[in-house]
Scaffold this active site. Structure first.
Site, PDB file in Angstrom:
ATOM      1  N   CYS A  26       0.857  -1.184   0.000  1.00 13.17           N
ATOM      2  CA  CYS A  26       0.000   0.000   0.000  1.00 13.17           C
ATOM      3  C   CYS A  26       0.890   1.229   0.000  1.00 13.17           C
ATOM      4  O   CYS A  26       1.623   1.457   0.963  1.00 13.17           O
ATOM      5  CB  CYS A  26      -0.923   0.013   1.198  1.00 13.17           C
ATOM      6  SG  CYS A  26      -1.833   1.569   1.275  1.00 13.17           S
ATOM      7  N   CYS A  32      -1.602   7.114   6.027  1.00  9.42           N
ATOM      8  CA  CYS A  32      -3.014   7.035   6.392  1.00  9.42           C
ATOM      9  C   CYS A  32      -3.183   6.476   7.802  1.00  9.42           C
ATOM     10  O   CYS A  32      -4.013   6.951   8.558  1.00  9.42           O
ATOM     11  CB  CYS A  32      -3.768   6.247   5.329  1.00  9.42           C
ATOM     12  SG  CYS A  32      -4.863   4.983   5.890  1.00  9.42           S
ATOM     13  N   GLN A 233     -22.403  -3.672  10.700  1.00  7.18           N
ATOM     14  CA  GLN A 233     -21.003  -4.110  10.730  1.00  7.18           C
ATOM     15  C   GLN A 233     -20.378  -3.962   9.346  1.00  7.18           C
ATOM     16  O   GLN A 233     -21.042  -4.176   8.341  1.00  7.18           O
ATOM     17  CB  GLN A 233     -20.922  -5.567  11.183  1.00  7.18           C
ATOM     18  CG  GLN A 233     -21.471  -5.807  12.586  1.00  7.18           C
ATOM     19  CD  GLN A 233     -20.467  -5.466  13.679  1.00  7.18           C
ATOM     20  OE1 GLN A 233     -19.342  -5.050  13.414  1.00  7.18           O
ATOM     21  NE2 GLN A 233     -20.882  -5.621  14.918  1.00  7.18           N
ATOM     22  N   TYR A 262     -27.724  -2.914  23.319  1.00  4.57           N
ATOM     23  CA  TYR A 262     -26.936  -2.199  22.314  1.00  4.57           C
ATOM     24  C   TYR A 262     -27.215  -2.882  20.960  1.00  4.57           C
ATOM     25  O   TYR A 262     -26.315  -3.357  20.287  1.00  4.57           O
ATOM     26  CB  TYR A 262     -25.437  -2.238  22.638  1.00  4.57           C
ATOM     27  CG  TYR A 262     -25.084  -1.805  24.032  1.00  4.57           C
ATOM     28  CD1 TYR A 262     -24.862  -0.465  24.322  1.00  4.57           C
ATOM     29  CD2 TYR A 262     -24.962  -2.738  25.065  1.00  4.57           C
ATOM     30  CE1 TYR A 262     -24.533  -0.062  25.612  1.00  4.57           C
ATOM     31  CE2 TYR A 262     -24.640  -2.338  26.359  1.00  4.57           C
ATOM     32  CZ  TYR A 262     -24.418  -1.007  26.624  1.00  4.57           C
ATOM     33  OH  TYR A 262     -24.079  -0.624  27.895  1.00  4.57           O
ATOM     34  N   GLU A 283     -31.754  -0.129  22.448  1.00  2.00           N
ATOM     35  CA  GLU A 283     -30.776   0.622  21.653  1.00  2.00           C
ATOM     36  C   GLU A 283     -31.152   2.100  21.794  1.00  2.00           C
ATOM     37  O   GLU A 283     -32.332   2.435  21.798  1.00  2.00           O
ATOM     38  CB  GLU A 283     -30.874   0.148  20.192  1.00  2.00           C
ATOM     39  CG  GLU A 283     -30.396   1.103  19.125  1.00  2.00           C
ATOM     40  CD  GLU A 283     -28.893   1.341  19.155  1.00  2.00           C
ATOM     41  OE1 GLU A 283     -28.119   0.377  19.264  1.00  2.00           O
ATOM     42  OE2 GLU A 283     -28.500   2.515  19.064  1.00  2.00           O
ATOM     43  N   ASP A 331     -23.596  -5.972  23.236  1.00  2.00           N
ATOM     44  CA  ASP A 331     -22.624  -5.626  22.190  1.00  2.00           C
ATOM     45  C   ASP A 331     -22.368  -4.117  22.258  1.00  2.00           C
ATOM     46  O   ASP A 331     -22.766  -3.366  21.357  1.00  2.00           O
ATOM     47  CB  ASP A 331     -23.238  -6.037  20.834  1.00  2.00           C
ATOM     48  CG  ASP A 331     -22.269  -5.841  19.675  1.00  2.00           C
ATOM     49  OD1 ASP A 331     -21.087  -5.518  19.911  1.00  2.00           O
ATOM     50  OD2 ASP A 331     -22.705  -6.005  18.516  1.00  2.00           O
ATOM     51  N   CYS A 358     -15.776  -4.908  21.048  1.00  2.00           N
ATOM     52  CA  CYS A 358     -14.840  -4.431  20.023  1.00  2.00           C
ATOM     53  C   CYS A 358     -13.662  -3.701  20.679  1.00  2.00           C
ATOM     54  O   CYS A 358     -12.844  -3.116  19.989  1.00  2.00           O
ATOM     55  CB  CYS A 358     -15.558  -3.531  19.019  1.00  2.00           C
ATOM     56  SG  CYS A 358     -16.329  -2.112  19.788  1.00  2.00           S
TER      57      CYS A 358
HETATM   58  N1  SAH Z   1     -25.444  -5.216  18.023  1.00  2.00           N
HETATM   59  C1  SAH Z   1     -25.438  -4.336  16.887  1.00  2.00           C
HETATM   60  C2  SAH Z   1     -24.840  -2.967  17.154  1.00  2.00           C
HETATM   61  C3  SAH Z   1     -23.533  -2.947  17.893  1.00  2.00           C
HETATM   62  S1  SAH Z   1     -22.711  -1.368  17.884  1.00  2.00           S
HETATM   63  C4  SAH Z   1     -24.761  -4.989  15.676  1.00  2.00           C
HETATM   64  O1  SAH Z   1     -24.075  -5.990  15.808  1.00  2.00           O
HETATM   65  O2  SAH Z   1     -24.927  -4.486  14.569  1.00  2.00           O
HETATM   66  C5  SAH Z   1     -23.166  -0.674  19.381  1.00  2.00           C
HETATM   67  C6  SAH Z   1     -24.563  -0.077  19.401  1.00  2.00           C
HETATM   68  O3  SAH Z   1     -24.752   0.481  20.690  1.00  2.00           O
HETATM   69  C7  SAH Z   1     -24.799   1.075  18.420  1.00  2.00           C
HETATM   70  O4  SAH Z   1     -25.954   0.794  17.671  1.00  2.00           O
HETATM   71  C8  SAH Z   1     -25.028   2.300  19.311  1.00  2.00           C
HETATM   72  O5  SAH Z   1     -25.975   3.197  18.780  1.00  2.00           O
HETATM   73  C9  SAH Z   1     -25.543   1.648  20.582  1.00  2.00           C
HETATM   74  N2  SAH Z   1     -25.324   2.407  21.831  1.00  2.00           N
HETATM   75  C10 SAH Z   1     -24.247   3.139  22.179  1.00  2.00           C
HETATM   76  N3  SAH Z   1     -24.383   3.615  23.422  1.00  2.00           N
HETATM   77  C11 SAH Z   1     -25.572   3.162  23.884  1.00  2.00           C
HETATM   78  C12 SAH Z   1     -26.281   3.312  25.109  1.00  2.00           C
HETATM   79  N4  SAH Z   1     -25.755   4.007  26.106  1.00  2.00           N
HETATM   80  N5  SAH Z   1     -27.459   2.707  25.243  1.00  2.00           N
HETATM   81  C13 SAH Z   1     -27.992   1.972  24.238  1.00  2.00           C
HETATM   82  N6  SAH Z   1     -27.379   1.801  23.041  1.00  2.00           N
HETATM   83  C14 SAH Z   1     -26.184   2.391  22.864  1.00  2.00           C
END
Ligand code: SAH
Length: 430
Positions: A26, A32, A233, A262, A283, A331, A358
């Site tokens: 790259c 970057c 994702q 989440y 969420e 998550d 993550c």
């Molecule tokens: N489980 C989903 C999203 C994971 S990312 C997937 O796999 O696609 C984390 C998510 O947490 C995001 O959608 C974000 O908007 C949400 N989030 C972040 N802080 C939060 C909070 N305090 N309460 C509820 N949701 C939250």
């Protein structure tokens, strides 16, 4: 209109690359900064990430092998390009240098979907003939700020989002026609207006210029709506692996009440819905919850309820109401959960918690709190969602069950060998 910034800093970085980036792999990796591991063979990358994770999770569990990718290149199906220009006004597109607002021009990227890169190159090539100027952060002139592409890996649908500083896009119909002529596989083009001086890419206003303004993609046999702002994702191949790992770990019987915290656009809860009695999802992002409700409809899932709320507040309310749940999927974003969230899990006392993380640092911190709440880590499986980068995604299974029979057997066996050794010694001394 964005206020004129009182600076003459040059945003395009044309300095000579004097890092030890592998030549050829790259040409801009040193500038970057997105691929911290680009010079390493893939196996070595996984080895390094595994060692780091094991170090952090040492007090809690043994980390199982990484689930890596067979072909780790070009996995990103969400591609963002910043648009700018050089001193002569030639349009350029690329990425912000890590932690700065300098733009590093990028032609091709090892992480990004190749079709997305080709569309971005076409847009860049069309700007001059359409007399569209790229936006200049320093003086506030110009129109085009960013291009965002979302690719439906399995649906083959493609969304192009043109982010401009003003809703007036000259000869937009001809521009759309010309872009579709070069890339007929594009299924929707959206104009998003971002007139704020902000690090956010997308603004609040948007309107479809072509197609429905969103795409669908499939994941684990279900269909999901992806709109410009939805969280989805970025690595669809590994997302399926991640979700399957999480669900398999939960060993669901079909009778459970499951929480999906989440939950984003509802993915994990919806995929789990056919294996449990009921799913409750929480969420805080309104748009994501709207998409989640629609996703439940599209997939004809009826045993799921979505709540738009802060996950901690929601969990505290559930705990206060004396509810019980059987399994919690969580998550959270990089910051992890809160102590109050974890305390509420303890009160709700699910037998299993599936923690998808993550951020290994936040995970290690939270596992410490879970331990105090009586939860032990039974398994930790890292899934490589972000090859060539430092990113580490981990799925953990936690349980609040008392140590099981196997531990007792281990102790019993210890006694057995101790007694056997003593017998041997006694025999030898006879
Ligand atoms: N489980 C989903 C999203 C994971 S990312 C997937 O796999 O696609 C984390 C998510 O947490 C995001 O959608 C974000 O908007 C949400 N989030 C972040 N802080 C939060 C909070 N305090 N309460 C509820 N949701 C939250």
């Amino acid at each position: 209109m964005i206020p004129k910034k009182n600076t003459n800093t040059k945003r395009v970085d044309n300095r000579k690359d004097n890092t030890d980036a592998a030549p050829g792999r790259c040409p801009v990796s040193g500038k970057c900064g997105a691929c911290q591991m680009i010079d390493m063979p893939y196996r070595k990358q996984l080895g390094k990430k595994h060692a780091r994770l094991q170090e952090l999770l040492e007090p809690y569990c043994r980390v199982e092998s990484f689930v890596g990718m067979e072909r780790p290149e070009h996995y990103r199906c969400k591609v963002h390009a910043v648009f700018t220009h050089d001193r002569k006004g030639n349009p350029l597109s690329g990425v912000y240098r890590e932690g700065s607002h300098e733009v590093v021009p990028v032609e091709k990227c090892l992480l990004e979907d190749e079709k997305a890169d080709a569309i971005i190159a076409s847009i860049r090539g069309m700007l001059r003939s359409f007399k569209i100027k790229t936006y200049d952060e320093d003086n506030g002139f110009g129109l085009l700020r960013h291009v965002l592409i979302r690719i439906g890996k399995y649906s083959k649908e493609i969304m192009v989002v043109l982010v401009t500083v003003s809703p007036v896009f000259p000869s937009k119909n001809n521009f759309v026609k010309a872009l579709l002529k070069e890339h007929p596989e594009i299924t929707t083009i959206v104009l998003n207006v971002n007139d704020k001086q902000t690090s956010m890419i997308l603004g609040d206003k948007e309107k479809p210029l072509y197609g429905p303004g969103f795409i669908y993609d499939m994941c684990c046999g279900m269909k999901f709506k992806i709109s410009p702002k939805s969280f989805y994702q970025v690595n669809p191949v590994q997302t399926e692996v991640l979700y399957r790992t999480a669900l398999d770990m939960a060993e669901l019987s079909g009778d459970e009440i499951a929480l999906d915290c989440y939950s984003g656009v509802g993915t994990i809860g919806l995929i789990a819905s056919s294996r449990v009695k009921e799913v409750i999802s929480v969420e805080h992002n309104k748009d994501a919850v709207k998409d989640a409700i629609l996703n439940a409809k599209i997939n004809e899932v009826k045993n799921i309820t979505f709540y738009q709320n802060d996950a901690t507040v929601f969990m505290q309310q559930m705990a206060d109401s004396g509810d019980k749940v059987d399994v919690v999927f969580m998550d959270p974003p990089r910051a992890g959960a809160t102590p109050e969230f974890i305390h509420s899990v303890e009160v709700l006392s699910p037998e299993k918690v599936i923690y998808i993380s993550c951020s290994p640092d936040s995970l290690a911190r939270d596992l410490g709190l879970f331990k105090k709440s009586g939860y032990i880590v039974k398994r930790a499986v890292p899934v490589d969602m972000f090859p060539f980068t430092r990113g580490i995604e981990t799925v953990c299974l936690l349980s609040n069950r008392k140590p099981d029979a196997r531990v007792k057997i281990d102790v019993d066996l210890e006694d057995y060998y101790r007694i056997k050794d003593e017998q041997k010694k006694n025999k030898a001394s006879e």
